[in-house]
Scaffold this active site. Structure first.
Site: not given
Ligand code: COA
Length: 440
Positions: A246, A344
Site C-alpha cells: 500500500e 492495511g
Molecule cells: N507500551 C507502551 N509504549 C509503547 C508500547 C507499549 N507496548 N509499544 C510502543 N510504545 C511506544 C514506543 O516506545 C514509542 O514511543 P516514543 O515515540 O516515545 O519513542 C511509540 O509508542 C511508538 O512505538 P513504535 O514502535 O516506535 O511505533 P512505530 O512508529 O514503529 O509504528 C505501529 C508501529 C505499530 C504503531 C505502526 O506500524 C502502525 O500504526 N501499525 C498499524 C497499521 C499497520 O500496520 N498498517 C500497515 C501498513 S499502513
C-alpha cells in the site's frame, strides 16, 4: 432547418474559469457538511488553512481522512465547535485531539474505506484534494496519494483542488480530469516530507531476522513504522524481488537502484511496483514522478486480500505495539491510548497467508520505553485493540528471533513467544502464563 453546433468549451477555458483563491473556494463549505481531506503529503494545506480561518462562520463540520502530514489545525481545541475529526487512521498531528475526546476514531480496514463513500454509507459533501497541473489532455494526477481519493472525489458533491506545480505526476489509475473539479487553487510549494527514522541497533537486529524469511523472487509489502523501513537495508543480497504494497518509503529507492527489485517474478502487475501511496522525502517524490515503473492504484485494489494473495511468494512485513502470549496483535493503541489505525495490516496479513508460498510477518522490538516494558505480554492491557487476531498471525519477529505461530497450540505459542521476548521478562511471562492457565 440547420442546427447550430455549439463549440465545446476547451478544458483550458474550463480550467481558467475554475481558478479561485483558497479563501473563495472554501466558501463552498457549509456548517454541518462532511468533508474528506486527501492524505499524507497530498493534504491541501492552503485550502485547509483557509477553511480553518473561516472557523467563526462554520459549525459542526465533520472531517474525515487517513493519515495526513501538516498541521491539522482544525483538530485544535479552539476550533472544537467548528470542526470534528473522524479519523480513519491517527497520525502524530491528530493523536492529541483523539485522545482528548475532541476527535474520534473509526477502526476500519484500509481496503474498505472507498466502500464507505461509494456505498453512500458516509455521504460526503466536499472533497479537498491536491493534484499535479493538468497534462496536454486536461488530466491532473493525484500524485503521492491515490489510496481512497478517487472514491471520495466521486462521492463528494463539491471538489476543491489545490493544483500544485510541485506535485509529482504519478502514473496508473491516478488521474482526474479538470472537468471533474469544481474549484481550483493554484500553488507552487514543496510537498511535506517524512524522513525515515534512523534505525537503532535493535531495529537492525530485527531487520536481519526478517530478511532471513524473505526469499529471492518474493513480492514484498512494507507497512508503516520504523521497522519495515529498517528491514529494507537487509534485503540487498536478495534477487528479483517484486513490490506490491500500500505504501513505499525512501528505502525502496536504494533497492531499485541496486537492481534487487526487478518485479520480474510478480504475478499481479508484473514488471511494475504496485502501490497506493508514497510517504517519505523529496528523493522518493522525485523518484515516482512520471515513472512508468511505479503503478499507482486505488486502495480497494492494492489492499484487496484476494488480489494480494495472487502474488508469487507474497511476503507482508508489518509492525505492532504489543502482542499477547496467544498471538493477538495490538497495533493501533497502547491500552486505551489511541495511537494509529488498523490500516492495511490485516489486508496484507490475510493476503500473504493465502498466497502460494506467502509469508505474513509481524516484526516489533521486544520492549518499549528503553527496555522498561515488555511488548510481549501475558494478556493485553485494558483498552488494547486487537488488529490482527491470533488465528491470522503467522510469523512474529523480534531482535531475539522468529516465532512461527501458525498451527501452534496456545502452550506452544507461549513457548515460542517467550523465546523471542527480552530475557529480563521471560521468567515473569512464564509465571503469569501458568497463573492464568493453572491446569497446564
Ligand atoms: N507500551 C507502551 N509504549 C509503547 C508500547 C507499549 N507496548 N509499544 C510502543 N510504545 C511506544 C514506543 O516506545 C514509542 O514511543 P516514543 O515515540 O516515545 O519513542 C511509540 O509508542 C511508538 O512505538 P513504535 O514502535 O516506535 O511505533 P512505530 O512508529 O514503529 O509504528 C505501529 C508501529 C505499530 C504503531 C505502526 O506500524 C502502525 O500504526 N501499525 C498499524 C497499521 C499497520 O500496520 N498498517 C500497515 C501498513 S499502513
Amino acid at each position: 432547418m440547420t442546427q447550430t453546433i455549439m463549440p465545446r468549451t476547451s478544458w483550458q477555458q474550463d480550467y481558467a474559469r475554475k481558478v479561485v483563491s483558497a479563501e473563495k473556494a472554501v466558501l463552498a463549505i457549509k456548517s454541518g457538511d462532511t468533508v474528506y481531506i486527501q492524505s499524507h503529503a497530498a493534504a491541501p494545506e492552503p485550502i485547509i488553512d483557509a477553511m480553518v480561518n473561516r472557523s467563526d462562520q462554520l459549525k459542526d463540520v465533520s472531517l474525515m481522512h487517513i493519515m495526513t502530514l501538516g498541521k491539522a489545525a482544525y483538530a485544535r481545541e479552539e476550533f472544537a465547535k467548528s470542526f470534528k475529526l473522524h479519523a480513519l487512521f491517527i497520525g502524530s498531528n491528530t493523536r492529541h485531539a483523539v485522545n482528548d475526546g475532541r476527535a474520534d476514531y473509526i477502526p476500519i480496514f484500509l481496503s474498505e474505506i472507498p466502500k464507505l463513500f461509494t456505498s453512500n454509507h458516509v455521504p460526503l459533501d466536499v472533497c479537498l484534494i491536491q493534484v499535479s497541473p493538468p497534462d496536454a489532455h486536461g488530466f491532473c494526477s493525484y500524485g503521492v496519494s491515490v489510496d481512497c481519493t478517487i472514491a471520495a472525489r466521486k462521492a463528494a458533491r463539491i471538489v476543491i483542488a489545490e493544483v500544485n506545480k510541485q506535485m509529482p505526476r504519478t502514473l496508473g489509475r491516478s488521474f482526474v480530469h479538470v472537468s471533474r473539479l469544481d474549484y481550483i487553487v493554484e500553488t507552487d510549494r514543496p510537498l511535506q516530507e517524512l524522513a525515515p527514522a534512523v534505525p537503532t541497533s535493535i531495529d537492525e537486529a530485527i531487520g536481519r531476522n526478517v530478511s532471513s524469511l524473505v526469499e529471492d523472487e518474493a513480492t514484498i509489502q512494507l507497512g508503516i513504522g520504523a521497522i519495515p523501513n529498517a528491514v529494507l537495508q537487509y534485503l540487498t543480497d536478495k534477487r528479483d524481488l517484486g513490490v506490491h504494497s500500500e505504501m513505499l518509503s525512501d528505502g525502496i529507492v536504494d533497492l531499485i537502484e541496486l537492481g534487487v527489485v526487478t518485479n520480474d517474478a510478480k504475478t499481479i502487475l508484473p514488471g511494475k511496483i504496485a502501490v497506493t501511496f508514497v510517504l517519505g522525502t523529496k528523493r522518493l517524490y522525485d523518484f515516482v514522478d512520471n515513472n512508468p515503473l511505479v503503478e499507482f492504484q486505488t486502495v480497494d485494489f492494492i489492499n484487496d486480500p484476494f488480489i494480494i494473495s495472487q502474488n508469487h511468494k507474497m511476503t507482508a512485513i508489518n509492525s505492532a505495539l504489543e502482542i499477547d502470549l496467544s498471538g493477538q496483535v495490538c497495533a493501533d493503541s497502547i491500552g486505551n491510548y489511541l495511537y494509529s489505525g488498523v490500516g492495511g495490516q490485516v489486508d496484507f496479513i490475510r493476503g500473504a497467508s493465502r498466497a502460494k508460498e506467502g509469508k505474513a510477518i509481524i516484526a516489533l522490538p521486544s520492549t518499549a520505553k528503553n527496555g522498561a516494558i515488555s511488548r510481549i505480554v501475558a494478556t493485553l492491557g485494558p483498552g488494547s485493540g486487537v488488529v490482527t487476531t491470533r488465528a491470522d498471525v503467522h510469523y512474529i519477529v523480534t531482535e531475539y528471533g522468529i516465532a512461527q505461530l501458525f498451527g501452534k497450540t496456545l502452550a506452544q505459542r507461549m513457548r515460542a513467544l517467550i523465546d523471542i521476548a527480552h530475557p529480563d521478562f521471560r521468567e515473569s511471562l512464564e509465571k503469569q502464563y501458568f497463573k492464568n492457565h493453572p491446569k497446564e
